[in-house]
Write an enzyme that holds these catalytic residues in place. Sequence first.
Site, short mmCIF file in Angstrom:
data_model
loop_
_atom_site.label_atom_id
_atom_site.label_comp_id
_atom_site.label_asym_id
_atom_site.label_seq_id
_atom_site.Cartn_x
_atom_site.Cartn_y
_atom_site.Cartn_z
N ILE A 81 0.87 -1.18 0.00
CA ILE A 81 0.00 0.00 0.00
C ILE A 81 0.91 1.22 0.00
O ILE A 81 1.70 1.41 0.92
CB ILE A 81 -0.92 0.02 1.24
CG1 ILE A 81 -1.65 -1.32 1.40
CG2 ILE A 81 -1.92 1.17 1.13
CD1 ILE A 81 -2.32 -1.51 2.75
N ILE A 82 0.80 2.03 -1.05
CA ILE A 82 1.64 3.23 -1.17
C ILE A 82 0.77 4.47 -1.00
O ILE A 82 -0.28 4.61 -1.63
CB ILE A 82 2.39 3.25 -2.52
CG1 ILE A 82 3.31 2.02 -2.62
CG2 ILE A 82 3.19 4.55 -2.66
CD1 ILE A 82 4.08 1.91 -3.92
N THR A 86 -4.84 11.08 -1.07
CA THR A 86 -6.17 11.01 -0.47
C THR A 86 -6.12 10.14 0.79
O THR A 86 -5.14 9.44 1.02
CB THR A 86 -7.18 10.38 -1.45
OG1 THR A 86 -6.86 9.00 -1.63
CG2 THR A 86 -7.16 11.09 -2.79
N HIS A 88 -7.41 7.42 1.26
CA HIS A 88 -7.54 6.01 0.88
C HIS A 88 -6.45 5.14 1.52
O HIS A 88 -6.72 4.03 1.99
CB HIS A 88 -7.50 5.88 -0.64
CG HIS A 88 -7.66 4.50 -1.17
ND1 HIS A 88 -8.88 3.86 -1.18
CD2 HIS A 88 -6.76 3.63 -1.69
CE1 HIS A 88 -8.72 2.64 -1.68
NE2 HIS A 88 -7.44 2.48 -2.00
#
Length: 158
Positions: A81-82, A86, A88
């Site tokens: 996960i980068i 946002t 997110h």
Amino acid sequence: MSGEGRPTLLDIDGTGLRIAVVAGTWHERIMEGLLTGALRTLEQSGAHVEVLRVPGSFELPVVAKAALEAGADGVVALGVIIRGGTPHFEFVSNAATDGLTRVAIDTGKPVGFGVLTLDDEQQGIDRAGFPGSKEDKGREAAEAVLATARVLARVRRG
């Protein structure tokens, strides 16, 4: 690769263990490094290994739980996960972390946490076990699940 602080007294004998590797598909280059490190470690341990690919890190917990309920002795969960611009990143990171923790507690079986939460791609390359990488988080997650499975077996035997 730097091993500073890394545990050295782990029992990572996988003989007789069924281990599922649940791996996301985002950020393919980094993911393949993680997967290679985990599979190399599991195969050297003697464990029986099944690889299950999922779309992303958000889907890791539900498939990890299904694999454990279907008879796997442990799961290695791999994701990348980068951070973007946002919120997110926070939502997915928290969902994956909290979900995998819940899976381990609810099933009483080990989950090796190999989910990288990164600010940029270079941080992932540095941790993916490539030649010259500082760390091999795929290997570390596999070692963690094997060692925890062995500890749980000892506890359950009394």
